[in-house]
Design a protein around this motif. Structure first.
Motif, PDB file in Angstrom:
ATOM      1  N   ILE A 178       0.849  -1.192   0.000  1.00 38.66           N
ATOM      2  CA  ILE A 178       0.000   0.000   0.000  1.00 38.66           C
ATOM      3  C   ILE A 178       0.882   1.238   0.000  1.00 38.66           C
ATOM      4  CG2 ILE A 178      -1.783   1.262   1.273  1.00 38.66           C
ATOM      5  CD1 ILE A 178      -2.767  -1.343   2.406  1.00 38.66           C
ATOM      6  N   SER A 179       0.438   2.258  -0.687  1.00 41.30           N
ATOM      7  CA  SER A 179       1.184   3.504  -0.742  1.00 41.30           C
ATOM      8  C   SER A 179       1.365   4.105   0.647  1.00 41.30           C
ATOM      9  CB  SER A 179       0.455   4.504  -1.641  1.00 41.30           C
ATOM     10  OG  SER A 179       1.084   5.762  -1.587  1.00 41.30           O
ATOM     11  N   ALA A 180       2.592   4.595   0.928  1.00 39.78           N
ATOM     12  CA  ALA A 180       2.881   5.195   2.230  1.00 39.78           C
ATOM     13  C   ALA A 180       2.064   6.446   2.481  1.00 39.78           C
ATOM     14  CB  ALA A 180       4.379   5.515   2.328  1.00 39.78           C
ATOM     15  N   GLU A 181       1.535   7.060   1.433  1.00 41.49           N
ATOM     16  CA  GLU A 181       0.716   8.259   1.641  1.00 41.49           C
ATOM     17  C   GLU A 181      -0.609   7.924   2.325  1.00 41.49           C
ATOM     18  OE1 GLU A 181      -1.536   9.496  -2.312  1.00 41.49           O
ATOM     19  OE2 GLU A 181       0.540   8.932  -2.767  1.00 41.49           O
ATOM     20  N   LEU A 182      -0.928   6.642   2.438  1.00 47.54           N
ATOM     21  CA  LEU A 182      -2.151   6.213   3.117  1.00 47.54           C
ATOM     22  C   LEU A 182      -1.875   5.715   4.535  1.00 47.54           C
ATOM     23  CD1 LEU A 182      -3.883   4.294   0.175  1.00 47.54           C
ATOM     24  CD2 LEU A 182      -4.240   6.658   0.891  1.00 47.54           C
ATOM     25  N   ASP A 183      -0.754   6.132   5.115  1.00 49.12           N
ATOM     26  CA  ASP A 183      -0.373   5.644   6.453  1.00 49.12           C
ATOM     27  C   ASP A 183      -1.458   5.896   7.493  1.00 49.12           C
ATOM     28  OD1 ASP A 183       1.996   4.484   5.763  1.00 49.12           O
ATOM     29  OD2 ASP A 183       3.285   6.090   6.511  1.00 49.12           O
ATOM     30  N   ALA A 184      -2.119   7.053   7.439  1.00 51.03           N
ATOM     31  CA  ALA A 184      -3.149   7.364   8.444  1.00 51.03           C
ATOM     32  C   ALA A 184      -4.323   6.391   8.322  1.00 51.03           C
ATOM     33  CB  ALA A 184      -3.626   8.803   8.281  1.00 51.03           C
ATOM     34  N   LEU A 185      -4.734   6.089   7.102  1.00 51.45           N
ATOM     35  CA  LEU A 185      -5.827   5.144   6.899  1.00 51.45           C
ATOM     36  C   LEU A 185      -5.411   3.743   7.335  1.00 51.45           C
ATOM     37  CD1 LEU A 185      -8.139   5.012   3.799  1.00 51.45           C
ATOM     38  CD2 LEU A 185      -7.244   2.925   4.798  1.00 51.45           C
ATOM     39  N   ARG A 245      10.995   0.900  -1.693  1.00 49.42           N
ATOM     40  CA  ARG A 245      11.566   2.247  -1.614  1.00 49.42           C
ATOM     41  C   ARG A 245      11.275   3.034  -2.887  1.00 49.42           C
ATOM     42  NH1 ARG A 245      17.538   0.558   0.751  1.00 49.42           N
ATOM     43  NH2 ARG A 245      16.978   0.492   2.983  1.00 49.42           N
ATOM     44  N   SER A 246      11.431   2.381  -4.018  1.00 47.28           N
ATOM     45  CA  SER A 246      11.245   3.057  -5.298  1.00 47.28           C
ATOM     46  C   SER A 246       9.814   3.566  -5.467  1.00 47.28           C
ATOM     47  CB  SER A 246      11.603   2.102  -6.434  1.00 47.28           C
ATOM     48  OG  SER A 246      11.414   2.704  -7.688  1.00 47.28           O
ATOM     49  N   PHE A 247       8.831   2.749  -5.026  1.00 49.35           N
ATOM     50  CA  PHE A 247       7.427   3.131  -5.196  1.00 49.35           C
ATOM     51  C   PHE A 247       6.822   3.719  -3.923  1.00 49.35           C
ATOM     52  CE2 PHE A 247       7.986  -0.297  -8.391  1.00 49.35           C
ATOM     53  CZ  PHE A 247       7.605   0.403  -9.529  1.00 49.35           C
ATOM     54  N   ASP A 248       7.622   3.843  -2.860  1.00 43.46           N
ATOM     55  CA  ASP A 248       7.169   4.383  -1.570  1.00 43.46           C
ATOM     56  C   ASP A 248       5.975   3.590  -1.034  1.00 43.46           C
ATOM     57  OD1 ASP A 248       7.262   6.040   0.629  1.00 43.46           O
ATOM     58  OD2 ASP A 248       6.043   7.628  -0.274  1.00 43.46           O
ATOM     59  N   LEU A 249       6.217   2.307  -0.771  1.00 40.94           N
ATOM     60  CA  LEU A 249       5.164   1.396  -0.344  1.00 40.94           C
ATOM     61  C   LEU A 249       5.410   0.842   1.054  1.00 40.94           C
ATOM     62  CD1 LEU A 249       4.863  -0.726  -3.626  1.00 40.94           C
ATOM     63  CD2 LEU A 249       3.497   1.278  -2.985  1.00 40.94           C
ATOM     64  N   ARG A 250       4.338   0.439   1.686  1.00 38.77           N
ATOM     65  CA  ARG A 250       4.365  -0.353   2.919  1.00 38.77           C
ATOM     66  C   ARG A 250       3.817  -1.733   2.585  1.00 38.77           C
ATOM     67  NH1 ARG A 250       6.739   3.626   4.319  1.00 38.77           N
ATOM     68  NH2 ARG A 250       6.029   5.204   5.787  1.00 38.77           N
ATOM     69  N   LEU A 251       4.332  -2.763   3.255  1.00 45.83           N
ATOM     70  CA  LEU A 251       3.689  -4.068   3.198  1.00 45.83           C
ATOM     71  C   LEU A 251       2.815  -4.173   4.440  1.00 45.83           C
ATOM     72  CD1 LEU A 251       4.799  -7.464   2.023  1.00 45.83           C
ATOM     73  CD2 LEU A 251       3.953  -7.313   4.363  1.00 45.83           C
ATOM     74  N   VAL A 252       1.509  -4.355   4.228  1.00 48.90           N
ATOM     75  CA  VAL A 252       0.577  -4.443   5.351  1.00 48.90           C
ATOM     76  C   VAL A 252       0.063  -5.869   5.452  1.00 48.90           C
ATOM     77  CG1 VAL A 252      -1.522  -3.548   6.410  1.00 48.90           C
ATOM     78  CG2 VAL A 252      -0.078  -2.033   5.026  1.00 48.90           C
ATOM     79  N   ASP A 253       0.361  -6.500   6.578  1.00 48.01           N
ATOM     80  CA  ASP A 253      -0.109  -7.850   6.879  1.00 48.01           C
ATOM     81  C   ASP A 253      -1.269  -7.678   7.862  1.00 48.01           C
ATOM     82  OD1 ASP A 253      -0.473 -10.472   7.737  1.00 48.01           O
ATOM     83  OD2 ASP A 253       1.648 -10.961   7.558  1.00 48.01           O
ATOM     84  N   TRP A 254      -2.478  -7.615   7.327  1.00 51.22           N
ATOM     85  CA  TRP A 254      -3.629  -7.209   8.141  1.00 51.22           C
ATOM     86  C   TRP A 254      -3.895  -8.151   9.303  1.00 51.22           C
ATOM     87  CZ3 TRP A 254      -5.094  -2.460   7.621  1.00 51.22           C
ATOM     88  CH2 TRP A 254      -5.004  -1.805   6.389  1.00 51.22           C
ATOM     89  N   VAL A 259       4.713  -2.935   7.574  1.00 51.67           N
ATOM     90  CA  VAL A 259       6.149  -3.182   7.484  1.00 51.67           C
ATOM     91  C   VAL A 259       6.779  -2.214   6.494  1.00 51.67           C
ATOM     92  CG1 VAL A 259       7.899  -4.937   7.022  1.00 51.67           C
ATOM     93  CG2 VAL A 259       5.660  -5.616   7.941  1.00 51.67           C
ATOM     94  N   THR A 260       7.840  -1.534   6.931  1.00 52.01           N
ATOM     95  CA  THR A 260       8.561  -0.624   6.049  1.00 52.01           C
ATOM     96  C   THR A 260       9.585  -1.397   5.223  1.00 52.01           C
ATOM     97  OG1 THR A 260      10.272  -0.167   7.688  1.00 52.01           O
ATOM     98  CG2 THR A 260       8.300   1.226   7.749  1.00 52.01           C
ATOM     99  N   ALA A 315      12.850  -7.708   5.167  1.00 46.13           N
ATOM    100  CA  ALA A 315      13.575  -8.982   5.213  1.00 46.13           C
ATOM    101  C   ALA A 315      13.269  -9.740   6.503  1.00 46.13           C
ATOM    102  CB  ALA A 315      15.076  -8.742   5.081  1.00 46.13           C
ATOM    103  N   ASP A 316      13.267  -9.043   7.632  1.00 48.03           N
ATOM    104  CA  ASP A 316      12.968  -9.685   8.914  1.00 48.03           C
ATOM    105  C   ASP A 316      11.536 -10.206   8.940  1.00 48.03           C
ATOM    106  OD1 ASP A 316      15.521  -9.155   9.835  1.00 48.03           O
ATOM    107  OD2 ASP A 316      14.932  -7.303  10.854  1.00 48.03           O
ATOM    108  N   HIS A 317      10.610  -9.440   8.375  1.00 46.45           N
ATOM    109  CA  HIS A 317       9.213  -9.867   8.384  1.00 46.45           C
ATOM    110  C   HIS A 317       9.015 -11.120   7.542  1.00 46.45           C
ATOM    111  CE1 HIS A 317       4.858  -9.501   8.654  1.00 46.45           C
ATOM    112  NE2 HIS A 317       4.813  -9.745   7.358  1.00 46.45           N
TER     113      HIS A 317
END
Length: 276
Positions: A118-125, A246-255, A261-262, A267-269
């Motif tokens: 998910i895009s990092a710009e949606l961090d609040a959501l 990093r290139s696309f400014d994304l987070r991995l969200v494991d709901w 996850v940043t 790698a740790d996740h």
């Protein structure tokens, strides 16, 4: 059915074998057959007919006797239902028909968008939705005497983000950052239901990246983690995914794990969640 003939009906409890009672019923009040599923209402309870002897009106009207073996229909109280997951995505994508060669990446409907980029710009959501999932763990988790979780009394249905990638990700660019794909599927399929319209999926080492795309542009990008193979292979793929995030400014969200996850922690996740 003949005239006003009556039939002596004996009711038997199929669980205990105990006779529940007898009644003289008009033949017209009985069904033509008990060979189809039949439920009777006796007193204040519903009973399913397990066996009828004889099963058809032609025979029990002729003999004037009928024995019905019944089983009480149990109703489940809503507060006794447990969910296996703490959260689900509300919207499922439409299906577009079966894969041409059956080579779709198959998932269960409940697994749709459970782990996604998910895009990092949606961090609040993201934070708001994760807070609701954590509340399910805190307030509705059921555990055994050893503290092991075995279900949830409630579930959080996620309504957002509706557009997890406000700026769609180029699949060609993503592929140029990741190692070469080990396999490309014809799409994503829900088991025994068909293939999702506009879907894609490809395997890179232990990961399968899949989702929805319009041409080259991915609008939904999910991640499934399989067996890691060698630790070196997992590390290589995780390193490449880190660069892509990093290139696309994304987070991995494991709901379901309540994890956002940043890139620096990916790698740790992946090492922690990969099956052994």
């Amino acid at each position: 059915m003949a005239g006003a003939k009556t039939v002596r009906v004996t009711f038997v409890d199929g669980e205990t074998g105990r006779e529940l009672g007898r009644s003289e019923l008009a033949a017209e009040a009985l069904p033509e057959t008990f060979e189809v599923e039949t439920t009777l209402h006796l007193g204040d309870e519903d009973w399913a007919v397990e066996r009828a002897e004889p099963p058809t009106a032609a025979r029990f009207v002729a003999t004037g006797a009928l024995t019905l073996t019944l089983r009480r229909v149990e109703t489940v109280r809503p507060d006794g239902i447990l969910y296996s997951l703490p959260t689900l995505c509300e919207r499922l994508p439409p299906l577009g028909g079966p894969a041409r060669d059956g080579d779709a990446f198959e998932i269960h409907e409940d697994d749709w968008r459970q782990v996604e980029l998910i895009s990092a710009e949606l961090d609040a959501l993201i934070a708001d939705e994760l807070l609701a999932v954590r509340r399910v763990y805190d307030e509705h988790a059921r555990r055994d005497e050893h503290g092991r979780l075995y279900g949830f009394e409630a579930i959080h249905v996620r309504t957002g983000p509706d557009r997890p990638l406000p700026r769609p990700v180029s699949l060609r660019r993503l592929s140029s950052i990741l190692p070469p794909a080990d396999h490309r599927y014809t799409g994503v399929g829900f088991r025994n239901a068909g293939v999702i319209a506009g879907s894609f999926a490809f395997a890179v080492g232990p990961l399968v990246l899949h989702g929805l795309a319009e041409g080259d542009l991915a609008t939904t990008l999910c991640v499934a983690v399989g067996r890691p193979g060698t630790p070196e292979r997992l590390a290589d793929v995780a390193g490449a995914l880190r660069e892509a995030m990093r290139s696309f400014d994304l987070r991995l969200v494991d709901w379901c794990r309540c994890a956002a996850v940043t890139a620096d922690s990916i790698a740790d996740h992946l090492a922690a969640v990969a099956p052994e």
